[in-house]
Design a protein around this motif. Structure first.
Motif, PDB file in Angstrom:
ATOM      1  N   ALA A 266       0.892  -1.259  -0.129  1.00 19.05           N
ATOM      2  CA  ALA A 266       0.015   0.550   0.106  1.00 19.05           C
ATOM      3  C   ALA A 266       1.161   1.098  -0.542  1.00 19.05           C
ATOM      4  O   ALA A 266       0.276   1.990   0.014  1.00 19.05           O
ATOM      5  CB  ALA A 266      -0.982   0.143   0.960  1.00 19.05           C
ATOM      6  N   ALA A 267       2.387   1.171   0.364  1.00 22.82           N
ATOM      7  CA  ALA A 267       2.758   2.528   0.526  1.00 22.82           C
ATOM      8  C   ALA A 267       3.004   3.342  -0.730  1.00 22.82           C
ATOM      9  O   ALA A 267       2.700   4.280  -0.500  1.00 22.82           O
ATOM     10  CB  ALA A 267       4.047   1.896   0.697  1.00 22.82           C
TER      11      ALA A 267
ATOM     12  N   VAL B 122       1.805   7.019  -0.255  1.00 21.67           N
ATOM     13  CA  VAL B 122       3.020   8.315  -0.992  1.00 21.67           C
ATOM     14  C   VAL B 122       2.129   9.036  -2.379  1.00 21.67           C
ATOM     15  O   VAL B 122       2.225  10.166  -2.334  1.00 21.67           O
ATOM     16  CB  VAL B 122       4.052   7.379  -1.476  1.00 21.67           C
ATOM     17  CG1 VAL B 122       5.365   8.404  -2.761  1.00 21.67           C
ATOM     18  CG2 VAL B 122       5.193   6.879  -1.069  1.00 21.67           C
ATOM     19  N   THR B 123       1.518   8.394  -2.985  1.00 23.80           N
ATOM     20  CA  THR B 123       0.290   9.347  -3.861  1.00 23.80           C
ATOM     21  C   THR B 123      -0.377  10.493  -3.315  1.00 23.80           C
ATOM     22  O   THR B 123      -0.423  11.146  -3.868  1.00 23.80           O
ATOM     23  CB  THR B 123      -0.070   8.144  -5.066  1.00 23.80           C
ATOM     24  OG1 THR B 123       0.726   7.330  -5.586  1.00 23.80           O
ATOM     25  CG2 THR B 123      -0.955   9.099  -6.078  1.00 23.80           C
TER      26      THR B 123
ATOM     27  N   ALA C 224       0.235  14.810  -3.325  1.00 23.17           N
ATOM     28  CA  ALA C 224      -1.194  15.295  -3.675  1.00 23.17           C
ATOM     29  C   ALA C 224      -1.453  16.389  -2.553  1.00 23.17           C
ATOM     30  O   ALA C 224      -1.438  17.652  -2.965  1.00 23.17           O
ATOM     31  CB  ALA C 224      -1.552  15.042  -3.840  1.00 23.17           C
ATOM     32  N   LEU C 225      -1.413  15.644  -1.812  1.00 23.23           N
ATOM     33  CA  LEU C 225      -2.499  16.823  -0.145  1.00 23.23           C
ATOM     34  C   LEU C 225      -0.451  17.579  -0.113  1.00 23.23           C
ATOM     35  O   LEU C 225      -0.552  19.133   0.118  1.00 23.23           O
ATOM     36  CB  LEU C 225      -1.907  16.042   1.287  1.00 23.23           C
ATOM     37  CG  LEU C 225      -2.498  15.582   1.360  1.00 23.23           C
ATOM     38  CD1 LEU C 225      -3.273  13.713   2.056  1.00 23.23           C
ATOM     39  CD2 LEU C 225      -4.307  15.901   0.674  1.00 23.23           C
TER      40      LEU C 225
ATOM     41  N   PHE D 231       6.702   5.496   7.674  1.00 22.11           N
ATOM     42  CA  PHE D 231       7.470   6.290   7.394  1.00 22.11           C
ATOM     43  C   PHE D 231       8.607   6.119   5.805  1.00 22.11           C
ATOM     44  O   PHE D 231       9.194   6.602   5.566  1.00 22.11           O
ATOM     45  CB  PHE D 231       8.427   5.639   8.206  1.00 22.11           C
ATOM     46  CG  PHE D 231       8.674   5.970   9.838  1.00 22.11           C
ATOM     47  CD1 PHE D 231       9.077   7.531   9.686  1.00 22.11           C
ATOM     48  CD2 PHE D 231       7.655   5.638  10.411  1.00 22.11           C
ATOM     49  CE1 PHE D 231       9.647   7.724  11.063  1.00 22.11           C
ATOM     50  CE2 PHE D 231       7.972   5.801  12.263  1.00 22.11           C
ATOM     51  CZ  PHE D 231       8.718   6.859  12.537  1.00 22.11           C
ATOM     52  N   VAL D 232       7.679   4.505   5.301  1.00 19.69           N
ATOM     53  CA  VAL D 232       8.069   4.773   3.935  1.00 19.69           C
ATOM     54  C   VAL D 232       7.523   6.048   3.156  1.00 19.69           C
ATOM     55  O   VAL D 232       8.849   6.370   2.552  1.00 19.69           O
ATOM     56  CB  VAL D 232       7.854   3.191   3.438  1.00 19.69           C
ATOM     57  CG1 VAL D 232       7.940   3.227   2.038  1.00 19.69           C
ATOM     58  CG2 VAL D 232       7.943   2.202   3.933  1.00 19.69           C
TER      59      VAL D 232
END
Length: 302
Positions: free
Chosen positions: A102-103, A107-108, A112-113, A158-159
């Motif tokens: 799911a990382a 990340v995506t 965006a945020l 953390f990833v």
């Protein structure tokens, strides 16, 4: 055989080596403190990376900005390594690897945020569906959800920090230098973590497994670099999800583990969501072809 096919095979080989590294750590951690294993493994890998850089002629210098981002990236890797490895020892192998898939979705969303990267409704929908898959894997509120499942989720956070820092690196930041800094920071952290705990004697088998783990990590670095350099990133990236297949195989053969049906369904949803996200990034032309993406690919797992 095309360059893309060669690169895909190299990427699958790199992920197989990372899975074997995890297997060696999970096996040794039954009798040897985790901090001791990681200090020895990262001691070997950090020295090897430093030697390779010096052998190339001189130590490549990073700009002040890239150095700061490299240190921030190291903080992300330290946190990811700690929470991931603690969970790895206690959880079924495939379960934690499935959660880590799911990382890229996180990340995506985080990009965006926090980085103002555009994310359309299709990719946003894929992220939401992927999170549903994660919920099927961890199943909060059930007996299967415990502290270690929470640790796995924290490692994903953390990833995300690690990969966001990587995205901000300049395209000319040397991949091996950034990776060496990261490896050294993990080494120092685990040295400090074990200051008050005694080391235990290691037999020949444990020493061999430690060296094997270090060799597989180094092998995965080299193989991943070659994969990213000869193939198109948009073609190679989906093959990162083969790490789940290696985890299923090794977990079943070596540890007698097989995930529950809901876990497999959740993992399939997460992988499908990730593949769709990669497809949309490729179609919209937002997937980079050079630079920090190579560094990000070096460490697809803590």
């Amino acid at each position: 055989m095309t360059d893309n096919i060669k690169a895909a095979l190299l990427m699958m080989g790199a992920l197989a080596m990372l899975a074997l590294n995890d297997t060696a750590i999970k096996t040794m951690a039954l009798t040897i403190p985790l901090f001791q294993i990681i200090v020895l493994r990262n001691g070997v890998t950090t020295l090897a990376l430093g030697f390779s850089i010096l052998r190339a002629g001189r130590w490549p210098r990073l700009s002040r900005r890239d150095l700061g981002l490299s240190l921030l990236r190291g903080v992300g890797e330290v946190g990811a390594a700690y929470f991931y490895l603690v969970a790895l020892v206690a959880m079924p192998f495939a379960n934690i690897v499935a959660i880590l898939q799911a990382a890229p979705l996180v990340v995506t969303l985080a990009a965006a945020l926090f980085l103002r990267e555009p994310v359309g409704w299709r990719r946003l929908s894929a992220i939401i569906v992927g999170f549903v898959g994660v919920l099927l894997i961890v199943r909060p509120g059930t007996e299967g959800f415990d502290t270690f499942a929470l640790y796995a989720l924290i490692s994903v956070g953390f990833v995300t920090l690690r990969d966001l820092a990587t995205r901000r690196l300049s395209p000319d930041a040397p991949a091996m230098t950034v990776t060496a800094i990261t490896s050294a920071m993990v080494l120092v952290f685990f040295i400090l973590l074990g200051l008050n705990d005694p080391w235990v004697p290691m037999n020949a088998r444990s020493i061999l497994l430690t060296l094997v783990a270090a060799a597989f990590v180094l092998g995965s670095y080299v193989t991943t670099i070659n994969a990213m350099r000869i193939g198109e990133i948009s073609f190679v990236s989906p093959f990162r999800y083969t790490s789940l297949l290696w985890a299923l195989l090794l977990g079943f053969v070596l540890f007698g583990e097989w995930p529950q049906t809901l876990t497999l369904v959740g993992a399939a949803i997460v992988v499908a969501s990730g593949l769709f996200t990669i497809y949309r990034e490729r179609k919209t032309g937002r997937m980079p072809q050079t630079g920090p993406e190579e560094i990000q690919a070096l460490e697809s797992r803590p």
